[in-house]
Design a protein around this motif. Structure first.
Motif, PDB file in Angstrom:
ATOM      1  N   LEU A 186      -7.538 -12.492  -4.741  1.00 55.04           N
ATOM      2  CA  LEU A 186      -6.314 -11.853  -5.512  1.00 55.04           C
ATOM      3  C   LEU A 186      -6.166 -10.564  -4.418  1.00 55.04           C
ATOM      4  CD1 LEU A 186      -4.182 -11.729  -7.371  1.00 55.04           C
ATOM      5  CD2 LEU A 186      -5.548 -10.191  -8.991  1.00 55.04           C
ATOM      6  N   CYS A 187      -7.233  -9.960  -4.021  1.00 56.79           N
ATOM      7  CA  CYS A 187      -7.280  -8.819  -2.928  1.00 56.79           C
ATOM      8  C   CYS A 187      -6.568  -9.249  -1.876  1.00 56.79           C
ATOM      9  CB  CYS A 187      -8.357  -8.179  -3.047  1.00 56.79           C
ATOM     10  SG  CYS A 187      -9.243  -7.529  -4.499  1.00 56.79           S
ATOM     11  N   ASP A 188      -6.919 -10.339  -1.521  1.00 57.30           N
ATOM     12  CA  ASP A 188      -6.106 -10.820  -0.018  1.00 57.30           C
ATOM     13  C   ASP A 188      -4.796 -10.943  -0.280  1.00 57.30           C
ATOM     14  OD1 ASP A 188      -8.678 -10.551   1.065  1.00 57.30           O
ATOM     15  OD2 ASP A 188      -9.129 -12.822   0.881  1.00 57.30           O
ATOM     16  N   LEU A 189      -4.341 -11.638  -1.116  1.00 57.92           N
ATOM     17  CA  LEU A 189      -3.065 -12.135  -1.652  1.00 57.92           C
ATOM     18  C   LEU A 189      -2.096 -10.841  -1.809  1.00 57.92           C
ATOM     19  CD1 LEU A 189      -0.838 -14.345  -2.320  1.00 57.92           C
ATOM     20  CD2 LEU A 189      -1.691 -13.790  -4.807  1.00 57.92           C
ATOM     21  N   LEU A 190      -2.665  -9.784  -2.553  1.00 52.48           N
ATOM     22  CA  LEU A 190      -1.917  -8.665  -2.593  1.00 52.48           C
ATOM     23  C   LEU A 190      -1.719  -7.631  -1.138  1.00 52.48           C
ATOM     24  CD1 LEU A 190      -3.244  -7.134  -5.838  1.00 52.48           C
ATOM     25  CD2 LEU A 190      -0.924  -7.903  -5.389  1.00 52.48           C
ATOM     26  N   ALA A 191      -3.010  -7.896  -0.553  1.00 50.02           N
ATOM     27  CA  ALA A 191      -3.000  -7.262   1.010  1.00 50.02           C
ATOM     28  C   ALA A 191      -1.700  -7.933   1.868  1.00 50.02           C
ATOM     29  CB  ALA A 191      -4.166  -7.418   1.382  1.00 50.02           C
ATOM     30  N   SER A 192      -1.835  -9.342   1.740  1.00 54.70           N
ATOM     31  CA  SER A 192      -0.681 -10.097   2.526  1.00 54.70           C
ATOM     32  C   SER A 192       0.657  -9.745   2.334  1.00 54.70           C
ATOM     33  CB  SER A 192      -1.178 -11.514   2.506  1.00 54.70           C
ATOM     34  OG  SER A 192      -0.069 -12.248   3.211  1.00 54.70           O
ATOM     35  N   ALA A 193       0.713  -9.598   0.863  1.00 50.08           N
ATOM     36  CA  ALA A 193       2.239  -9.400   0.446  1.00 50.08           C
ATOM     37  C   ALA A 193       2.674  -8.224   0.595  1.00 50.08           C
ATOM     38  CB  ALA A 193       2.410  -9.754  -1.197  1.00 50.08           C
ATOM     39  N   LEU A 194       1.848  -6.943   0.400  1.00 49.07           N
ATOM     40  CA  LEU A 194       2.143  -5.448   0.721  1.00 49.07           C
ATOM     41  C   LEU A 194       2.233  -5.255   2.249  1.00 49.07           C
ATOM     42  CD1 LEU A 194      -0.022  -3.909  -1.996  1.00 49.07           C
ATOM     43  CD2 LEU A 194       2.500  -4.250  -2.194  1.00 49.07           C
ATOM     44  N   SER A 195       1.370  -5.597   2.866  1.00 50.02           N
ATOM     45  CA  SER A 195       1.594  -5.579   4.370  1.00 50.02           C
ATOM     46  C   SER A 195       2.880  -6.055   5.113  1.00 50.02           C
ATOM     47  CB  SER A 195       0.605  -6.269   5.303  1.00 50.02           C
ATOM     48  OG  SER A 195       0.322  -7.360   4.962  1.00 50.02           O
ATOM     49  N   GLN A 196       3.584  -7.002   4.385  1.00 53.01           N
ATOM     50  CA  GLN A 196       4.903  -7.484   4.769  1.00 53.01           C
ATOM     51  C   GLN A 196       5.848  -6.365   4.652  1.00 53.01           C
ATOM     52  OE1 GLN A 196       5.802 -10.953   5.387  1.00 53.01           O
ATOM     53  NE2 GLN A 196       3.622 -11.717   5.035  1.00 53.01           N
ATOM     54  N   ASN A 197       5.624  -5.487   4.085  1.00 49.36           N
ATOM     55  CA  ASN A 197       6.692  -4.291   3.803  1.00 49.36           C
ATOM     56  C   ASN A 197       6.167  -2.872   4.542  1.00 49.36           C
ATOM     57  OD1 ASN A 197       8.056  -5.696   2.025  1.00 49.36           O
ATOM     58  ND2 ASN A 197       7.025  -5.280   0.220  1.00 49.36           N
ATOM     59  N   GLY A 198       5.138  -3.214   5.581  1.00 48.30           N
ATOM     60  CA  GLY A 198       4.490  -2.143   6.355  1.00 48.30           C
ATOM     61  C   GLY A 198       3.604  -1.179   5.708  1.00 48.30           C
TER      62      GLY A 198
END
Length: 463
Positions: free
Chosen positions: A14-26
């Motif tokens: 879940l941490c990896d999923l959130l990191a991937s999603a949030l990093s899309q927005n810089g």
């Protein structure tokens, strides 16, 4: 603007999923597997938002939220929970959470919630920055002036404020030595600690040692209780020793030891006390002359004179008279229930030509009197005390009345008068050159020529 977000969850996927999603927005994402790890990250990283799971082993979401609100009260927290009951959501909001999201969550919903939280964080940071700038501005405004001699004082303050060096302020009475000392303290690394001021000339010699170092009960007649002295009161902060040149020789040795060893002994108590004090001393005496006359200890003089800051007399900073007078008029007028908007050119000219032997303190008293007697919003020359018009122009060395001695340099004296008149007109017109030229009855071209000839820079005059 790049934001840092900390995701706290005991599920690595879940941490990896959130990191991937949030990093899309810089967004830069940090992760932690539990509450204790999260607190360690917060101590070393500048985090803008925490997204935390509700249920975790060890320190759970509610416990982490409580710790964050205690240690980092302005840091927003979004709580994640798979148990999205109304009770959990309401409880987290009551405990200080910015918002909550339910697992499994929609990415678009997550983006919206995170965006709102980061906007909130940015607003808080902007407010903090503006408050800090306002505080800095107010502190700087308390030291008003842009003359070359006073700019050197401001530069010295900026150079020494973050250090712990002992400072010696010198200058005539009324030049603002305590104000400078307070500014150094407020802008330095001890700003949140005490500032303690002692006037060494105002305390009877027999009580000065007790005042400085404190005393034990029964140490002398009248010592009915223990008392801590000024050094201990100022511990971790700043001790301002005004009129240090008036300190008795017998006490100077003990002050020297306190500065060198950072220890004191209260009267009647042989036990030493450690103190951590930044000392700023001030005097209107020539301490080197006092040393030569055996009135002041040479070793104490050099211990105090680590970073000397000489303060100019007001007559040496004529350009600062108008802004100082306006500052006093506004504050004193408001206190008296009057709205004072400024001074007439004639009033400013009279003040610019007076020698101000009492310096800033005398100017403040003069303006206070003028605000009381002024009948309108503008202080006129008739509102000023009569003694201003019976004295010589500041710095000219001449008295321009019947029977006066001839000035040694007529051109220089006339240039001084011309400069003061132009400064007064600029002050009255708030720096608008065309209006200032009209006030003194000359053309704009002639006005610009005089500015250049006299070396007047308008942007440095009007504040």
């Amino acid at each position: 603007m790049t934001h840092n977000v900390l995701v706290v969850d005991d599920e690595p996927k879940l941490c990896d999923l959130l990191a991937s999603a949030l990093s899309q927005n810089g967004i830069s994402v940090f992760t932690a597997g539990n509450g204790l790890h999260a607190l360690k990250v917060l101590e070393v990283e500048d985090i803008d938002l925490v997204i935390s799971d509700w249920r975790m082993p060890g320190m759970d979401g509610p416990q982490l939220l409580a710790e964050i609100k205690s240690r980092f009260p302005q840091l927003p927290v979004i709580v994640m929970t798979a148990y999205s009951t109304v009770k959990n959501a309401v409880q987290s909001m009551r405990n200080g959470a910015f918002d909550y999201i339910a697992k499994p969550f929609d990415i678009d919903e997550l983006d919206i919630t995170v965006s709102k939280a980061l906007q909130f964080r940015d607003i808080l940071k902007d407010n903090q920055r503006m408050r800090a700038e306002l505080d800095e501005h107010q502190q700087i405004d308390s030291l008003i002036g842009d003359s070359p001699s006073f700019r050197r004082v401001l530069q010295a303050i900026d150079s020494v404020r973050e250090s712990n060096a002992t400072i010696l302020l010198t200058g005539e009475s009324g030049t603002g030595k305590e104000m400078v000392a307070r500014a150094i303290h407020k802008h330095g690394n001890r700003a949140d600690k005490p500032f303690v001021a002692v006037n060494c000339a105002a305390i009877p010699e027999g009580l000065l040692e007790s005042e400085m170092f404190g005393h034990r009960k029964g140490a002398f007649t009248g010592a009915v209780t223990d008392r801590i002295g000024r050094f201990q009161q100022a511990d971790k902060g700043t001790l301002f020793l005004d009129e240090i040149g008036e300190m008795p020789l017998a006490l100077q040795a003990k002050i020297l030891r306190a500065l060198q060893e950072r220890v004191i002994e209260p009267v009647g108590d042989p036990r030493e006390r450690k103190v951590d004090v930044r000392v700023i001393a001030a005097t209107n005496k020539n301490l080197l002359e006092a040393v030569a006359n055996k009135e002041f200890r040479e070793d104490l003089y050099y211990r105090l004179n680590v970073f000397p800051i000489p303060l100019p007399a007001l007559r040496e900073r004529v350009e600062d008279i108008a802004p100082l007078a306006r500052h006093f008029a506004h504050s004193l007028g408001a206190a008296a229930g009057k709205r004072i908007t400024g001074f007439s050119p004639q009033a400013l000219q009279a003040m610019a030509h007076y020698s101000w032997p009492g310096n800033i303190r005398e100017l403040q008293n003069c303006v206070e009197r003028a605000t009381i007697v002024a009948s309108g919003a503008v202080i006129e020359d008739d509102d000023l005390p009569a003694y201003l018009f019976a004295s010589s122009p500041a710095g000219s060395g001449a008295i321009l009345n019947e029977g006066a001695r001839v000035p040694p340099d007529l051109d220089a004296a006339l240039a001084e008068v011309e400069k003061a008149y132009i400064l007064a007109a600029l002050a009255q017109s708030n720096g608008v050159q065309a209006a200032a030229a009209q006030l003194i009855g000359i053309s704009e071209r002639s006005f610009w020529y005089r500015l250049k000839k006299l070396g007047i820079h308008v942007d440095k005059i009007v504040r």
